[in-house]
Design a protein around this motif. Structure first.
Motif, PDB file in Angstrom:
ATOM      1  N   ASP A  97      89.706  10.105 102.456  1.00 50.84           N
ATOM      2  CA  ASP A  97      91.125  10.341 102.732  1.00 50.84           C
ATOM      3  C   ASP A  97      91.866   9.033 102.987  1.00 50.84           C
ATOM      4  OD1 ASP A  97      90.661  13.030 102.475  1.00 50.84           O
ATOM      5  OD2 ASP A  97      90.550  13.418 104.625  1.00 50.84           O
ATOM      6  N   ILE A  98      91.226   8.109 103.721  1.00 54.60           N
ATOM      7  CA  ILE A  98      91.870   6.825 104.017  1.00 54.60           C
ATOM      8  C   ILE A  98      92.070   6.031 102.731  1.00 54.60           C
ATOM      9  CG2 ILE A  98      91.553   4.602 105.171  1.00 54.60           C
ATOM     10  CD1 ILE A  98      89.990   6.162 107.348  1.00 54.60           C
ATOM     11  N   ALA A  99      91.025   5.967 101.907  1.00 52.14           N
ATOM     12  CA  ALA A  99      91.109   5.165 100.687  1.00 52.14           C
ATOM     13  C   ALA A  99      92.132   5.710  99.704  1.00 52.14           C
ATOM     14  CB  ALA A  99      89.731   5.093 100.020  1.00 52.14           C
ATOM     15  N   LEU A 100      92.316   7.037  99.692  1.00 49.52           N
ATOM     16  CA  LEU A 100      93.202   7.657  98.704  1.00 49.52           C
ATOM     17  C   LEU A 100      94.510   8.138  99.316  1.00 49.52           C
ATOM     18  CD1 LEU A 100      90.553   9.703  96.706  1.00 49.52           C
ATOM     19  CD2 LEU A 100      91.641   7.567  96.043  1.00 49.52           C
ATOM     20  N   ALA A 101      94.841   7.649 100.511  1.00 50.43           N
ATOM     21  CA  ALA A 101      96.074   8.088 101.162  1.00 50.43           C
ATOM     22  C   ALA A 101      97.302   7.790 100.316  1.00 50.43           C
ATOM     23  CB  ALA A 101      96.201   7.434 102.538  1.00 50.43           C
ATOM     24  N   ASP A 102      97.253   6.701  99.538  1.00 50.88           N
ATOM     25  CA  ASP A 102      98.400   6.335  98.697  1.00 50.88           C
ATOM     26  C   ASP A 102      98.152   6.641  97.220  1.00 50.88           C
ATOM     27  OD1 ASP A 102      96.450   4.486  98.224  1.00 50.88           O
ATOM     28  OD2 ASP A 102      97.636   2.731  98.792  1.00 50.88           O
ATOM     29  N   ASP A 103      97.076   7.414  96.929  1.00 56.08           N
ATOM     30  CA  ASP A 103      96.711   7.768  95.557  1.00 56.08           C
ATOM     31  C   ASP A 103      96.356   6.546  94.718  1.00 56.08           C
ATOM     32  OD1 ASP A 103      96.307  10.368  94.852  1.00 56.08           O
ATOM     33  OD2 ASP A 103      98.420  10.841  94.658  1.00 56.08           O
TER      34      ASP A 103
ATOM     35  N   GLY B   7     104.033   3.802 111.390  1.00 55.50           N
ATOM     36  CA  GLY B   7     103.237   4.863 111.972  1.00 55.50           C
ATOM     37  C   GLY B   7     101.805   4.829 111.489  1.00 55.50           C
ATOM     38  N   ARG B   8     100.988   5.691 112.092  1.00 49.23           N
ATOM     39  CA  ARG B   8      99.575   5.791 111.740  1.00 49.23           C
ATOM     40  C   ARG B   8      99.283   7.225 111.337  1.00 49.23           C
ATOM     41  NH1 ARG B   8      94.449   3.933 113.562  1.00 49.23           N
ATOM     42  NH2 ARG B   8      92.897   5.148 112.423  1.00 49.23           N
ATOM     43  N   VAL B   9      98.681   7.410 110.162  1.00 50.32           N
ATOM     44  CA  VAL B   9      98.321   8.734 109.674  1.00 50.32           C
ATOM     45  C   VAL B   9      96.825   8.935 109.881  1.00 50.32           C
ATOM     46  CG1 VAL B   9      98.280  10.282 107.690  1.00 50.32           C
ATOM     47  CG2 VAL B   9     100.184   8.691 107.978  1.00 50.32           C
ATOM     48  N   LEU B  10      96.451   9.996 110.576  1.00 44.57           N
ATOM     49  CA  LEU B  10      95.046  10.285 110.853  1.00 44.57           C
ATOM     50  C   LEU B  10      94.481  11.232 109.804  1.00 44.57           C
ATOM     51  CD1 LEU B  10      94.977  10.894 114.714  1.00 44.57           C
ATOM     52  CD2 LEU B  10      94.571   8.768 113.482  1.00 44.57           C
ATOM     53  N   ALA B  11      93.209  11.072 109.504  1.00 42.97           N
ATOM     54  CA  ALA B  11      92.464  12.025 108.692  1.00 42.97           C
ATOM     55  C   ALA B  11      91.598  12.863 109.636  1.00 42.97           C
ATOM     56  CB  ALA B  11      91.588  11.299 107.677  1.00 42.97           C
ATOM     57  N   ARG B  12      91.147  13.995 109.136  1.00 41.47           N
ATOM     58  CA  ARG B  12      90.319  14.877 109.950  1.00 41.47           C
ATOM     59  C   ARG B  12      89.090  14.130 110.449  1.00 41.47           C
ATOM     60  NH1 ARG B  12      87.698  20.513 107.715  1.00 41.47           N
ATOM     61  NH2 ARG B  12      87.080  21.393 109.703  1.00 41.47           N
TER      62      ARG B  12
ATOM     63  N   ASP C  51     103.041  23.557 104.402  1.00 43.09           N
ATOM     64  CA  ASP C  51     102.863  22.185 104.871  1.00 43.09           C
ATOM     65  C   ASP C  51     102.821  22.247 106.387  1.00 43.09           C
ATOM     66  OD1 ASP C  51     105.549  22.283 105.798  1.00 43.09           O
ATOM     67  OD2 ASP C  51     106.244  21.678 103.819  1.00 43.09           O
ATOM     68  N   ALA C  52     102.095  21.352 106.975  1.00 44.18           N
ATOM     69  CA  ALA C  52     101.959  21.354 108.425  1.00 44.18           C
ATOM     70  C   ALA C  52     101.463  19.995 108.863  1.00 44.18           C
ATOM     71  CB  ALA C  52     100.980  22.450 108.876  1.00 44.18           C
ATOM     72  N   ASP C  53     102.064  19.464 109.914  1.00 42.00           N
ATOM     73  CA  ASP C  53     101.569  18.219 110.468  1.00 42.00           C
ATOM     74  C   ASP C  53     101.900  18.127 111.948  1.00 42.00           C
ATOM     75  OD1 ASP C  53     104.326  17.384 110.414  1.00 42.00           O
ATOM     76  OD2 ASP C  53     104.023  16.808 108.326  1.00 42.00           O
ATOM     77  N   LEU C  54     101.155  17.281 112.622  1.00 44.87           N
ATOM     78  CA  LEU C  54     101.321  17.047 114.048  1.00 44.87           C
ATOM     79  C   LEU C  54     101.763  15.605 114.232  1.00 44.87           C
ATOM     80  CD1 LEU C  54      99.019  18.007 116.971  1.00 44.87           C
ATOM     81  CD2 LEU C  54      99.336  15.590 116.494  1.00 44.87           C
ATOM     82  N   HIS C  55     102.757  15.399 115.098  1.00 43.64           N
ATOM     83  CA  HIS C  55     103.237  14.055 115.410  1.00 43.64           C
ATOM     84  C   HIS C  55     103.066  13.816 116.900  1.00 43.64           C
ATOM     85  CE1 HIS C  55     105.368  13.780 111.485  1.00 43.64           C
ATOM     86  NE2 HIS C  55     105.505  15.078 111.661  1.00 43.64           N
TER      87      HIS C  55
ATOM     88  N   ILE D 245     102.105   8.715 115.694  1.00 43.90           N
ATOM     89  CA  ILE D 245     100.825   9.096 115.103  1.00 43.90           C
ATOM     90  C   ILE D 245     101.023  10.430 114.404  1.00 43.90           C
ATOM     91  CG2 ILE D 245      98.405   9.642 115.555  1.00 43.90           C
ATOM     92  CD1 ILE D 245      98.729   8.009 118.180  1.00 43.90           C
ATOM     93  N   THR D 246     100.592  10.525 113.157  1.00 46.51           N
ATOM     94  CA  THR D 246     100.787  11.742 112.371  1.00 46.51           C
ATOM     95  C   THR D 246      99.450  12.254 111.856  1.00 46.51           C
ATOM     96  OG1 THR D 246     102.993  11.062 111.687  1.00 46.51           O
ATOM     97  CG2 THR D 246     101.913  12.723 110.332  1.00 46.51           C
ATOM     98  N   PHE D 247      99.264  13.581 111.912  1.00 45.87           N
ATOM     99  CA  PHE D 247      98.058  14.201 111.367  1.00 45.87           C
ATOM    100  C   PHE D 247      98.465  15.382 110.496  1.00 45.87           C
ATOM    101  CE2 PHE D 247      94.428  17.319 112.318  1.00 45.87           C
ATOM    102  CZ  PHE D 247      93.737  16.936 111.183  1.00 45.87           C
ATOM    103  N   PRO D 248      98.456  15.230 109.157  1.00 46.62           N
ATOM    104  CA  PRO D 248      98.724  16.378 108.278  1.00 46.62           C
ATOM    105  C   PRO D 248      97.487  17.276 108.233  1.00 46.62           C
ATOM    106  CG  PRO D 248      99.011  14.237 107.160  1.00 46.62           C
ATOM    107  CD  PRO D 248      98.259  13.999 108.411  1.00 46.62           C
TER     108      PRO D 248
END
Length: 560
Positions: free
Chosen positions: A214-220, A383-388, A490-494, A504-507
């Motif tokens: 998820d981290i490596a492909l966050a920006d496709d 910001g920082r986007v978290l993966a599961r 769609d759903a995310d936590l900030h 901090i964001t977690f989709p």
């Protein structure tokens, strides 16, 4: 003890029975093992009825013409592998393999007991069982392969706190791109303290690798260097083919002296900011969809027009993987299934197109799905986007922290949010710290629920004022109605700590949901250094709110 493990089974509410409940003990020299078992039970003050036992030593004396009937000798005679001789797990596994071979040599090829198996009394559980991986060797397969063979095949599901501890240690161990024997033994000790078996540890390794994906492909964008690092991490965890479905999507950028790439592959893919390829325009915000090679270009264009983003690689953040029948054996499709991505045949993709179109249309008819509210980008600047599975600290800032959850569900159901303030044993000790629509504040207003609109809920938490017994705050989403979490659009936590810290964001909309009607999104927990951290969880529950309440030791009144 050889062949006998004393512990407890699973009963979440009223105590647990011994694992020997309703069982027949099989042991090599059962009378010897019985004395150990009796001593263990006597120390616990437990006096069960006699337990049926089958002794493979007595069977071997009657069936095998061996010079002696030690376990190793019997295994050699039967062609049964005995590894880690004289360890409890090694001898137990060998005894289990030897039993069917001995039964096949009996005249009736069966053994009948003339007495019923006893029912064990129930006892309060005071501790989780522990496992042990001893005598680890690197060998040809590496440290991880050795550890997995030394652990029991499976135990109970990993406690989230134990899982977090193991994943933290794993990330630290692999941060330099290698795994030493000392680091492997530390991981084995952490797994043992958590009572984890090989299946549970392998599942945590998969979570770790999926997080790297998820981290490596966050920006496709996936460079050749990132793909090498992913393969290296998978090799260290003894799953070298785990990322074989990935393909490079961008040529290696020109690196400057200010942003070199370490020649030693890291276990965590990284791309220096100065070397990151820059795309013109804004980052697409629509749902990501992967198409198999045979899907019609016209269909892909229709999805693009509806606002979808075409993905070249498979990640858990995909909304769907659309395929033609001739592509069913595509390895990327197999990976999508493994990651829990929805697999949609191309001829059934029109329904998804209608859903996307409805979410982009300002007005809608009564039979269309509700339109998702317009929201800012889920990853604000800085910001920082978290993966599961990821965790991170909330910094030194204390006081008011805002946790905002924005979610939208297709269908007629409504979304509710709740928070559980639990102790170190993950138990809801004080029901007034169960925060939900009918009890929106804690006793001293340290946790407060605010509902901005049906799709936006906020928890405002004053970390300084929380009672010392409260070890963590579990943030959960539940569905009030018949629709499952598979319908999340769609759903995310900030998390907003203060203006000095980035959001901090977690989709969490695309994580393996099917029939679940509740999900633990994230947890805020105290670190031993007296700082607060956030863990991205995304764990679904089919039983909805009632299942969550019982998980944390609460009770659900009749009619609720």
């Amino acid at each position: 003890m050889n062949g006998v493990w004393v512990g407890f089974g699973n009963d979440p509410k009223i105590g647990r029975r011994l694992r020997l409940d309703g069982a027949i003990v099989v042991a090599h020299n059962a009378s010897f093992e019985e004395r150990f078992l009796r001593a263990e039970l006597d120390q616990l003050g437990i006096g069960p009825q006699p337990i049926p036992a089958l002794c493979t030593l007595e069977m071997a004396r009657n069936l095998l013409p061996c010079p002696n009937h030690r376990l190793q000798t019997c295994c050699d005679s039967l062609g049964v592998a005995l590894t880690d001789a004289h360890s409890a797990l090694g001898d137990a596994r060998a005894t289990a393999r030897m039993l069917p071979a001995l039964i096949r040599r009996t005249e009736r090829r069966a053994i009948t007991f003339g007495c019923p198996t006893p029912t064990m009394p129930r006892y309060q559980v005071l501790a989780r069982p522990r496992t042990r991986a001893s005598g680890m060797r690197k060998g040809d397969q590496g440290w991880i392969a050795s550890m997995l063979t030394k652990l029991p095949i499976t135990t109970t599901p990993a406690d989230p706190l134990d899982a977090e501890t193991y994943l933290d240690a794993l990330a630290e161990a692999l941060s330099d791109g290698k795994l030493t024997g000392e680091e492997a033994r530390t991981l084995a000790q952490i797994a043992g303290r958590g009572g984890l078996g090989a299946t549970e540890v392998a599942s945590l390794h998969q979570r770790f690798l999926d997080g790297l994906r998820d981290i490596a492909l966050a920006d496709d964008i996936l460079t050749a260097q990132e793909l090498r690092e992913l393969h290296h991490a998978a090799h260290l965890l003894n799953v070298p083919t785990y990322f074989d479905d990935l393909t490079v999507t961008a040529s290696e950028p020109e690196l400057t002296a200010a942003a070199p790439i370490d020649p030693m592959p890291s276990a965590v893919p990284r791309r220096p900011a100065a070397a990151r390829p820059v795309s013109e325009g804004t980052t697409p915000a629509g749902p990501r969809v992967w198409f198999s090679p045979s899907v019609s270009p016209d269909l892909i264009v229709e999805f693009d027009t509806a606002g979808a983003v075409t993905a070249r690689n498979i990640t858990r953040t995909l909304r769907a993987a659309i395929y033609e029948p001739e592509d069913v054996h595509d390895p990327k499709l197999a990976r999508a299934k493994l990651l829990g991505v929805d697999l949609v045949p191309a001829d059934a993709a029109r329904a998804m197109l209608r859903l996307l179109s409805a979410s982009r249309t300002p007005t809608r008819s009564s039979d269309q799905f509700p339109q998702a509210p317009v929201r800012p980008s889920p990853a604000p600047l800085g910001g920082r986007v978290l993966a599961r599975g990821e965790r991170m600290g909330l910094g030194a800032s204390r006081g008011a922290t805002t946790i905002e959850v924005r979610a939208h569900l297709a269908g007629s159901s409504e979304i509710d949010m709740c928070a559980f303030g639990v102790d170190g044993d993950r138990t809801l000790t004080e029901e007034r710290y169960f925060i939900f629509y009918n009890q929106p504040t804690s006793p001293q207003d340290e946790i407060r629920l605010e509902i901005a609109d049906p799709g936006t809920h906020r928890f405002v938490v004053d970390l300084d004022r929380l009672p010392l017994w409260l070890d963590r705050i579990v943030i959960a989403l539940t569905v009030d109605g018949p629709d499952p979490l598979a319908n999340l659009l769609d759903a995310d936590l900030h998390i907003i700590v203060d203006t000095a810290h980035p959001t901090i964001t977690f989709p969490f909309a695309s994580y393996e949901y099917t029939t679940e009607r509740a999900v633990i999104i994230a947890e805020l927990y105290r670190h031993p250094a007296d700082v607060w951290r956030i863990a991205a969880v995304a764990q679904g529950f089919s039983g909805g709110l009632a299942a969550l309440i019982t998980t944390f030791g609460g009770t659900v009144a009749d009619g609720r």
